[in-house]
Design a protein around this motif. Structure first.
Motif, PDB file in Angstrom:
ATOM      1  N   GLU A   1      10.911  -8.339   2.780  1.00 35.49           N
ATOM      2  CA  GLU A   1      10.197  -7.478   2.683  1.00 35.49           C
ATOM      3  C   GLU A   1      10.606  -5.990   2.189  1.00 35.49           C
TER       4      GLU A   1
ATOM      5  N   GLU B   1      20.663  -1.674  -9.062  1.00 37.97           N
ATOM      6  CA  GLU B   1      19.310  -0.803  -9.066  1.00 37.97           C
ATOM      7  C   GLU B   1      19.742   0.635  -8.732  1.00 37.97           C
TER       8      GLU B   1
ATOM      9  N   GLN C   1      13.365  -7.468  -5.480  1.00 42.47           N
ATOM     10  CA  GLN C   1      13.085  -8.820  -5.059  1.00 42.47           C
ATOM     11  C   GLN C   1      13.757  -9.834  -6.042  1.00 42.47           C
ATOM     12  N   ASN C   2      13.679  -9.606  -7.239  1.00 40.36           N
ATOM     13  CA  ASN C   2      14.330 -10.597  -8.172  1.00 40.36           C
ATOM     14  C   ASN C   2      15.894 -10.728  -8.106  1.00 40.36           C
TER      15      ASN C   2
ATOM     16  N   GLU D   1       8.564   5.022 -10.605  1.00 40.55           N
ATOM     17  CA  GLU D   1       8.562   3.472 -10.952  1.00 40.55           C
ATOM     18  C   GLU D   1       8.786   2.468  -9.755  1.00 40.55           C
ATOM     19  N   ARG D   2       8.219   2.702  -8.726  1.00 36.65           N
ATOM     20  CA  ARG D   2       8.184   2.077  -7.634  1.00 36.65           C
ATOM     21  C   ARG D   2       7.834   0.613  -7.509  1.00 36.65           C
ATOM     22  N   ASP D   3       6.768   0.058  -8.234  1.00 34.16           N
ATOM     23  CA  ASP D   3       6.549  -1.187  -8.329  1.00 34.16           C
ATOM     24  C   ASP D   3       7.656  -1.916  -8.906  1.00 34.16           C
ATOM     25  N   GLU D   4       8.109  -1.330 -10.287  1.00 36.77           N
ATOM     26  CA  GLU D   4       9.093  -1.886 -11.010  1.00 36.77           C
ATOM     27  C   GLU D   4      10.362  -1.980 -10.165  1.00 36.77           C
TER      28      GLU D   4
ATOM     29  N   THR E   1      17.511 -14.441  -6.056  1.00 35.60           N
ATOM     30  CA  THR E   1      18.538 -15.282  -7.374  1.00 35.60           C
ATOM     31  C   THR E   1      19.886 -15.399  -6.698  1.00 35.60           C
TER      32      THR E   1
ATOM     33  N   ILE F   1      10.655  -2.328  -6.940  1.00 36.42           N
ATOM     34  CA  ILE F   1      10.698  -3.432  -5.913  1.00 36.42           C
ATOM     35  C   ILE F   1      10.705  -4.736  -6.475  1.00 36.42           C
ATOM     36  N   ARG F   2      10.116  -4.889  -7.790  1.00 40.02           N
ATOM     37  CA  ARG F   2      10.185  -6.200  -8.468  1.00 40.02           C
ATOM     38  C   ARG F   2      11.480  -6.564  -8.639  1.00 40.02           C
ATOM     39  N   CYS F   3      12.305  -5.458  -9.322  1.00 47.15           N
ATOM     40  CA  CYS F   3      13.973  -5.618  -9.633  1.00 47.15           C
ATOM     41  C   CYS F   3      14.662  -6.130  -8.255  1.00 47.15           C
TER      42      CYS F   3
END
Length: 102
Positions: free
Chosen positions: A11, A75, A29-30, A20-23, A34, A25-27
């Motif tokens: 989480e 990040e 998580q990726n 750019e919060r959502d971007e 991986t 978080i996606r980065c």
């Protein structure tokens, strides 16, 4: 007791305002989902999963260090404020990473 780690149980929480919060978080998580060594041209991207199979407390410590180091490297828009982990009786680890603006 099994020594398993499910990397899908990560989480990402944000402390405060983050552009750019959502971007971001996606980065993250990726990055976290991986395994390192699997991305051509950047074999260091992703998490080193060599701690899997180790005792839970050792695995939790190594994973926290790995998450902090990799998020700092990949990040730059966010910094890790906190990594919180809980383990269940069956050896599963639930991970919560709190990030803030860098």
């Amino acid at each position: 007791m099994q020594n398993t780690l499910t990397l899908a149980d990560i989480e990402i929480a944000v402390d405060g305002e983050l552009a750019e919060r959502d971007e971001i978080i996606r980065c993250i998580q990726n990055l976290a989902l991986t395994p390192s060594g699997t991305v051509p041209l950047d074999r260091e991207f992703g998490l080193d999963t060599s701690f899997m199979g180790m005792p839970i407390e050792t695995a939790k410590n190594l994973l926290a260090i790995e998450l902090i180091n990799k998020i700092d490297r990949y990040e730059p828009r966010a910094s890790v404020k906190e990594v919180d982990m809980t383990s269940s009786m069956d050896g599963q680890i639930r991970i919560r990473v709190v990030i803030e603006s860098a």
